[in-house]
Write a protein that holds these residues in place. Structure first.
Motif, short mmCIF file in Angstrom:
data_model
loop_
_atom_site.label_atom_id
_atom_site.label_comp_id
_atom_site.label_asym_id
_atom_site.label_seq_id
_atom_site.Cartn_x
_atom_site.Cartn_y
_atom_site.Cartn_z
N ARG A 96 -14.97 -7.68 -8.08
CA ARG A 96 -15.24 -9.03 -7.57
C ARG A 96 -16.64 -9.50 -7.97
O ARG A 96 -16.85 -10.67 -8.30
N THR A 97 -17.63 -8.59 -7.96
CA THR A 97 -18.98 -8.95 -8.38
C THR A 97 -18.97 -9.40 -9.83
O THR A 97 -19.58 -10.41 -10.18
N LEU A 98 -18.27 -8.65 -10.69
CA LEU A 98 -18.20 -9.03 -12.11
C LEU A 98 -17.52 -10.37 -12.28
O LEU A 98 -17.95 -11.20 -13.08
N LYS A 99 -16.43 -10.61 -11.54
CA LYS A 99 -15.74 -11.90 -11.63
C LYS A 99 -16.67 -13.04 -11.20
O LYS A 99 -16.72 -14.08 -11.85
N LEU A 100 -17.40 -12.84 -10.11
CA LEU A 100 -18.33 -13.87 -9.64
C LEU A 100 -19.47 -14.10 -10.62
O LEU A 100 -20.02 -15.19 -10.70
N ARG B 242 -11.39 2.85 -3.68
CA ARG B 242 -10.80 1.52 -3.82
C ARG B 242 -11.80 0.44 -3.43
O ARG B 242 -11.94 -0.57 -4.12
N SER B 243 -12.53 0.64 -2.34
CA SER B 243 -13.47 -0.38 -1.89
C SER B 243 -14.63 -0.54 -2.87
O SER B 243 -15.07 -1.66 -3.12
N ILE B 244 -15.10 0.54 -3.44
CA ILE B 244 -16.19 0.47 -4.41
C ILE B 244 -15.72 -0.25 -5.67
O ILE B 244 -16.39 -1.17 -6.17
N LEU B 245 -14.56 0.13 -6.19
CA LEU B 245 -14.05 -0.50 -7.41
C LEU B 245 -13.75 -1.98 -7.19
O LEU B 245 -14.04 -2.81 -8.06
N GLY C 136 -8.12 -8.35 -2.30
CA GLY C 136 -8.15 -6.91 -2.14
C GLY C 136 -7.36 -6.44 -0.93
O GLY C 136 -6.68 -5.42 -0.96
N VAL C 137 -7.45 -7.21 0.14
CA VAL C 137 -6.70 -6.88 1.35
C VAL C 137 -5.20 -6.99 1.08
O VAL C 137 -4.42 -6.12 1.48
N MET C 138 -4.81 -8.04 0.38
CA MET C 138 -3.39 -8.21 0.06
C MET C 138 -2.89 -7.09 -0.86
O MET C 138 -1.79 -6.57 -0.69
N MET C 139 -3.72 -6.70 -1.84
CA MET C 139 -3.34 -5.61 -2.74
C MET C 139 -3.17 -4.31 -1.96
O MET C 139 -2.21 -3.57 -2.18
N GLY D 259 -1.75 0.83 1.08
CA GLY D 259 -3.07 1.37 1.35
C GLY D 259 -3.40 2.65 0.64
O GLY D 259 -2.70 3.09 -0.27
N SER D 260 -4.49 3.26 1.03
CA SER D 260 -4.94 4.52 0.47
C SER D 260 -4.44 5.65 1.37
O SER D 260 -4.28 5.47 2.56
N HIS D 261 -4.24 6.80 0.78
CA HIS D 261 -3.71 7.93 1.54
C HIS D 261 -4.78 8.93 1.96
O HIS D 261 -4.47 9.98 2.50
N SER D 262 -6.04 8.60 1.67
CA SER D 262 -7.13 9.47 2.09
C SER D 262 -8.40 8.63 2.27
O SER D 262 -8.48 7.52 1.75
N ASN D 263 -9.36 9.19 2.97
CA ASN D 263 -10.64 8.49 3.12
C ASN D 263 -11.33 8.32 1.77
O ASN D 263 -11.93 7.29 1.50
N GLU D 264 -11.23 9.35 0.92
CA GLU D 264 -11.85 9.27 -0.40
C GLU D 264 -11.19 8.18 -1.25
O GLU D 264 -11.87 7.44 -1.95
N GLY D 265 -9.87 8.07 -1.16
CA GLY D 265 -9.16 7.02 -1.89
C GLY D 265 -9.54 5.64 -1.40
O GLY D 265 -9.72 4.71 -2.19
N ALA D 266 -9.69 5.49 -0.10
CA ALA D 266 -10.09 4.20 0.47
C ALA D 266 -11.50 3.84 0.03
O ALA D 266 -11.77 2.68 -0.31
N GLN D 267 -12.39 4.81 0.00
CA GLN D 267 -13.77 4.55 -0.43
C GLN D 267 -13.80 4.18 -1.91
O GLN D 267 -14.48 3.23 -2.30
#
Length: 85
Positions: free
Chosen positions: A48-52, A40-43, A21-24, A30-38
């Protein structure tokens, strides 16, 4: 504390889990807003949870959105598939 000095700095499962996720984020500038960053982090956390849990993130996302369209409620994340019969 002495035993921690013997561990390699890259010996951290959580660090390895978030690395994709960090590399992506880095290559997409990166994200261009706080809402976009949030968002992205939730999705990314859900993905990753589903993959695990050995689930297909795209299939589960499609199913969750279909359920949401029909009911107005998002279902919980599916549990990990059992290994074995």
């Amino acid at each position: 504390m002495g035993s921690y000095l013997r561990l390699p700095k890259n010996n951290n499962k959580a660090e390895r889990e978030i690395r994709p996720g960090v590399m992506m984020r880095k290559v997409s500038f990166g994200s261009h807003s706080n809402e976009g960053a949030q968002t992205r982090s939730i999705l990314k956390s859900i993905y990753r949870t589903l993959k695990l849990r050995e689930q297909d993130p795209l299939k589960e996302t499609e199913s969750a959105l279909h359920t949401y369209m029909l009911t107005g409620v998002l279902p919980p994340l599916p549990v990990k598939l059992s290994s074995g019969g």
